[in-house]
Motif scaffolding. Structure first.
Motif, PDB file in Angstrom:
ATOM      1  N   PRO A  86       0.816  -1.218   0.000  1.00 45.52           N
ATOM      2  CA  PRO A  86       0.000   0.000   0.000  1.00 45.52           C
ATOM      3  C   PRO A  86       0.847   1.264   0.000  1.00 45.52           C
ATOM      4  CG  PRO A  86      -0.802  -1.591   1.632  1.00 45.52           C
ATOM      5  CD  PRO A  86       0.538  -2.078   1.168  1.00 45.52           C
ATOM      6  N   ALA A  87       0.310   2.289  -0.594  1.00 50.78           N
ATOM      7  CA  ALA A  87       1.021   3.567  -0.696  1.00 50.78           C
ATOM      8  C   ALA A  87       1.444   4.066   0.670  1.00 50.78           C
ATOM      9  CB  ALA A  87       0.127   4.596  -1.380  1.00 50.78           C
ATOM     10  N   GLY A  88       2.718   4.456   0.769  1.00 54.27           N
ATOM     11  CA  GLY A  88       3.241   5.032   1.989  1.00 54.27           C
ATOM     12  C   GLY A  88       3.608   4.047   3.071  1.00 54.27           C
ATOM     13  N   GLN A  89       3.453   2.749   2.806  1.00 48.70           N
ATOM     14  CA  GLN A  89       3.773   1.748   3.814  1.00 48.70           C
ATOM     15  C   GLN A  89       5.112   1.067   3.511  1.00 48.70           C
ATOM     16  OE1 GLN A  89       0.816  -1.080   4.975  1.00 48.70           O
ATOM     17  NE2 GLN A  89      -0.752   0.473   5.338  1.00 48.70           N
ATOM     18  N   VAL A  90       5.685   0.463   4.556  1.00 48.57           N
ATOM     19  CA  VAL A  90       6.901  -0.337   4.427  1.00 48.57           C
ATOM     20  C   VAL A  90       6.492  -1.799   4.523  1.00 48.57           C
ATOM     21  CG1 VAL A  90       9.169  -0.861   5.403  1.00 48.57           C
ATOM     22  CG2 VAL A  90       8.278   1.489   5.505  1.00 48.57           C
ATOM     23  N   VAL A  91       6.713  -2.533   3.455  1.00 46.97           N
ATOM     24  CA  VAL A  91       6.371  -3.956   3.407  1.00 46.97           C
ATOM     25  C   VAL A  91       7.660  -4.749   3.269  1.00 46.97           C
ATOM     26  CG1 VAL A  91       5.166  -5.766   2.119  1.00 46.97           C
ATOM     27  CG2 VAL A  91       4.082  -3.541   2.456  1.00 46.97           C
ATOM     28  N   GLY A  92       7.836  -5.733   4.144  1.00 52.05           N
ATOM     29  CA  GLY A  92       9.043  -6.544   4.143  1.00 52.05           C
ATOM     30  C   GLY A  92       8.798  -7.915   3.550  1.00 52.05           C
ATOM     31  N   LEU A  93       9.790  -8.400   2.804  1.00 50.91           N
ATOM     32  CA  LEU A  93       9.808  -9.786   2.343  1.00 50.91           C
ATOM     33  C   LEU A  93      10.827 -10.534   3.188  1.00 50.91           C
ATOM     34  CD1 LEU A  93       9.730  -9.736  -1.576  1.00 50.91           C
ATOM     35  CD2 LEU A  93       7.949 -10.565  -0.030  1.00 50.91           C
ATOM     36  N   VAL A  94      10.400 -11.613   3.813  1.00 49.46           N
ATOM     37  CA  VAL A  94      11.293 -12.428   4.618  1.00 49.46           C
ATOM     38  C   VAL A  94      11.154 -13.882   4.182  1.00 49.46           C
ATOM     39  CG1 VAL A  94      11.167 -10.859   6.598  1.00 49.46           C
ATOM     40  CG2 VAL A  94       9.577 -12.783   6.468  1.00 49.46           C
ATOM     41  N   GLY A  95      12.168 -14.660   4.501  1.00 52.53           N
ATOM     42  CA  GLY A  95      12.153 -16.071   4.153  1.00 52.53           C
ATOM     43  C   GLY A  95      13.566 -16.607   4.142  1.00 52.53           C
ATOM     44  N   PRO A  96      13.709 -17.933   4.106  1.00 55.51           N
ATOM     45  CA  PRO A  96      15.047 -18.537   4.083  1.00 55.51           C
ATOM     46  C   PRO A  96      15.803 -18.174   2.808  1.00 55.51           C
ATOM     47  CG  PRO A  96      13.331 -20.170   4.565  1.00 55.51           C
ATOM     48  CD  PRO A  96      12.637 -18.938   4.094  1.00 55.51           C
ATOM     49  N   ASN A  97      17.106 -18.427   2.817  1.00 51.17           N
ATOM     50  CA  ASN A  97      17.900 -18.253   1.605  1.00 51.17           C
ATOM     51  C   ASN A  97      17.300 -19.102   0.479  1.00 51.17           C
ATOM     52  OD1 ASN A  97      19.706 -16.616   2.957  1.00 51.17           O
ATOM     53  ND2 ASN A  97      21.135 -18.272   3.412  1.00 51.17           N
ATOM     54  N   GLY A  98      17.250 -18.506  -0.713  1.00 53.21           N
ATOM     55  CA  GLY A  98      16.746 -19.244  -1.862  1.00 53.21           C
ATOM     56  C   GLY A  98      15.242 -19.321  -1.955  1.00 53.21           C
ATOM     57  N   SER A  99      14.538 -18.512  -1.175  1.00 55.52           N
ATOM     58  CA  SER A  99      13.073 -18.589  -1.182  1.00 55.52           C
ATOM     59  C   SER A  99      12.430 -17.706  -2.250  1.00 55.52           C
ATOM     60  CB  SER A  99      12.515 -18.222   0.197  1.00 55.52           C
ATOM     61  OG  SER A  99      12.912 -16.915   0.575  1.00 55.52           O
ATOM     62  N   GLY A 100      13.239 -16.921  -2.968  1.00 58.10           N
ATOM     63  CA  GLY A 100      12.704 -16.127  -4.071  1.00 58.10           C
ATOM     64  C   GLY A 100      12.562 -14.644  -3.785  1.00 58.10           C
ATOM     65  N   LYS A 101      13.037 -14.186  -2.649  1.00 59.91           N
ATOM     66  CA  LYS A 101      12.863 -12.786  -2.262  1.00 59.91           C
ATOM     67  C   LYS A 101      13.557 -11.839  -3.248  1.00 59.91           C
ATOM     68  CE  LYS A 101      14.877 -13.322   1.743  1.00 59.91           C
ATOM     69  NZ  LYS A 101      15.319 -14.733   1.531  1.00 59.91           N
ATOM     70  N   SER A 102      14.848 -12.065  -3.473  1.00 57.72           N
ATOM     71  CA  SER A 102      15.600 -11.169  -4.358  1.00 57.72           C
ATOM     72  C   SER A 102      15.103 -11.271  -5.794  1.00 57.72           C
ATOM     73  CB  SER A 102      17.096 -11.497  -4.288  1.00 57.72           C
ATOM     74  OG  SER A 102      17.623 -11.229  -3.004  1.00 57.72           O
ATOM     75  N   THR A 103      14.696 -12.458  -6.206  1.00 54.99           N
ATOM     76  CA  THR A 103      14.160 -12.633  -7.556  1.00 54.99           C
ATOM     77  C   THR A 103      12.905 -11.802  -7.746  1.00 54.99           C
ATOM     78  OG1 THR A 103      15.058 -14.874  -7.694  1.00 54.99           O
ATOM     79  CG2 THR A 103      13.286 -14.314  -9.212  1.00 54.99           C
ATOM     80  N   ALA A 104      12.030 -11.800  -6.752  1.00 59.19           N
ATOM     81  CA  ALA A 104      10.814 -10.981  -6.835  1.00 59.19           C
ATOM     82  C   ALA A 104      11.164  -9.504  -6.938  1.00 59.19           C
ATOM     83  CB  ALA A 104       9.933 -11.248  -5.623  1.00 59.19           C
ATOM     84  N   LEU A 105      12.140  -9.052  -6.141  1.00 57.94           N
ATOM     85  CA  LEU A 105      12.537  -7.650  -6.197  1.00 57.94           C
ATOM     86  C   LEU A 105      13.105  -7.278  -7.557  1.00 57.94           C
ATOM     87  CD1 LEU A 105      11.921  -7.335  -3.206  1.00 57.94           C
ATOM     88  CD2 LEU A 105      14.178  -6.297  -2.914  1.00 57.94           C
ATOM     89  N   ARG A 106      13.845  -8.182  -8.177  1.00 57.47           N
ATOM     90  CA  ARG A 106      14.433  -7.872  -9.494  1.00 57.47           C
ATOM     91  C   ARG A 106      13.347  -7.604 -10.530  1.00 57.47           C
ATOM     92  NH1 ARG A 106      18.063 -12.403  -8.089  1.00 57.47           N
ATOM     93  NH2 ARG A 106      20.017 -11.480  -7.350  1.00 57.47           N
ATOM     94  N   CYS A 107      12.207  -8.244 -10.375  1.00 56.07           N
ATOM     95  CA  CYS A 107      11.094  -7.982 -11.291  1.00 56.07           C
ATOM     96  C   CYS A 107      10.539  -6.579 -11.076  1.00 56.07           C
ATOM     97  CB  CYS A 107       9.980  -9.015 -11.086  1.00 56.07           C
ATOM     98  SG  CYS A 107      10.444 -10.709 -11.507  1.00 56.07           S
ATOM     99  N   VAL A 108      10.596  -6.082  -9.849  1.00 60.41           N
ATOM    100  CA  VAL A 108      10.046  -4.766  -9.542  1.00 60.41           C
ATOM    101  C   VAL A 108      10.950  -3.664 -10.086  1.00 60.41           C
ATOM    102  CG1 VAL A 108       9.333  -3.199  -7.707  1.00 60.41           C
ATOM    103  CG2 VAL A 108       8.852  -5.644  -7.506  1.00 60.41           C
ATOM    104  N   TYR A 109      12.270  -3.825  -9.973  1.00 65.24           N
ATOM    105  CA  TYR A 109      13.138  -2.762 -10.507  1.00 65.24           C
ATOM    106  C   TYR A 109      13.647  -3.087 -11.913  1.00 65.24           C
ATOM    107  CZ  TYR A 109      17.088  -5.450  -8.398  1.00 65.24           C
ATOM    108  OH  TYR A 109      18.009  -6.421  -8.040  1.00 65.24           O
ATOM    109  N   ARG A 110      12.998  -4.038 -12.565  1.00 59.62           N
ATOM    110  CA  ARG A 110      13.139  -4.310 -13.996  1.00 59.62           C
ATOM    111  C   ARG A 110      14.506  -4.844 -14.395  1.00 59.62           C
ATOM    112  NH1 ARG A 110       9.799   0.088 -17.532  1.00 59.62           N
ATOM    113  NH2 ARG A 110       9.927  -1.633 -19.042  1.00 59.62           N
ATOM    114  N   ALA A 111      15.183  -5.496 -13.464  1.00 57.76           N
ATOM    115  CA  ALA A 111      16.399  -6.219 -13.830  1.00 57.76           C
ATOM    116  C   ALA A 111      16.061  -7.592 -14.379  1.00 57.76           C
ATOM    117  CB  ALA A 111      17.316  -6.359 -12.621  1.00 57.76           C
TER     118      ALA A 111
END
Length: 265
Positions: free
Chosen positions: A34-59
């Motif tokens: 939601p607008a103006g909120q801080v949302v965290g992604l957590v999970g074990p190594n290899g759970s897909g967190k960084s991969t999801a972020l790469r889609c957001v900043y278009r890498a």
């Protein structure tokens, strides 16, 4: 420094999937930021967190699904427009050349300038304020390659803030930071007014800094909601494989995890 564009736009991951070399890294991920909120992604190594972020900043382009900025499909935006809207601080976002700290921070204005256009007075003031906020003004003339890991992290965040983004995407921003700067950085995020999606490994920091959490395991979202609703002893045991007691923070009442080194779930 202006904290954001003030348009109040939500960020939404809509059934996002990423498949690479036949392996599913992220599967059907839907998450609202939601607008103006801080949302965290957590999970074990290899759970897909960084991969999801790469889609957001278009890498990375998702195999299927959509990243929505309000009602706009991110992939349909011109790259310059998305660069003005989304600032990213990544784990591999270092600087290979020995620019000065001041020069690196100024690179945050690149999406707003044409060609070799020089920084104006306002741009210079933005850079100075960002360096002040991240406690790196005294490093302005230092080569960035001479800095410690923590100092470099703060330089990269200052560069991101100078972009004046609406959305801020951060992958493990507290890596290499001492406790004072971890707390300072997360306090800055909470007070920034930006819409923030951040990957954090430290569950206690995530509980303190985030309005909402999304928990990933093996590329799938297994829980989402307020930290107090998500961070249960059962979930920590199931997802992270460790025993923990969840207690209220003595000052805020938020959840804090106490780990036992001698027992496993």
């Amino acid at each position: 420094m202006r904290a954001g564009t003030g348009t109040g736009t939500d960020l939404r991951l809509d059934r996002l999937s990423v498949v690479t070399d036949g392996k599913s890294l992220v599967h059907g991920l839907s998450l609202d930021v939601p607008a103006g909120q801080v949302v965290g992604l957590v999970g074990p190594n290899g759970s897909g967190k960084s991969t999801a972020l790469r889609c957001v900043y278009r890498a990375l382009r998702p195999t299927s699904g959509t990243v929505w900025l309000g009602d706009q499909d991110l992939t349909r935006l011109p790259l310059r427009q998305s660069a003005r809207t989304i600032a990213a601080m990544t784990q591999d976002g270092g600087v290979d050349f020995d620019f000065t700290v001041e020069e690196v921070v100024a690179l945050g204005r690149a999406p707003h300038l044409r060609g070799n256009q020089a920084l104006g007075r306002r741009e210079r003031e933005l850079c100075e304020r960002a360096m002040d906020r991240l406690d790196i003004r005294h490093l302005a003339d230092r080569g960035v390659l001479t800095l410690s890991g923590g100092e470099r992290q703060r330089v990269l965040l200052a560069r991101a803030l100078v972009q004046e983004p609406e959305f801020l995407v951060l992958d493990e921003p507290t890596n290499h930071l001492d406790v004072r700067h971890q707390v300072g950085l997360l306090s800055l995020l909470r007070g920034s007014g930006l819409t923030v999606l951040v990957v954090l490994h430290d569950l206690n920091l995530a509980a303190a800094a985030c309005d909402r959490l999304g928990v990933l395991s093996q590329g799938r979202l297994v829980a989402s909601g307020a930290p107090a609703d998500v961070l249960t002893a059962e979930l920590v045991a199931d997802v992270f494989g460790v025993a923990a007691s969840v207690v209220p923070h003595p000052l805020t009442g938020g959840p804090q995890l106490l780990y036992s080194l001698d027992s496993r779930p």
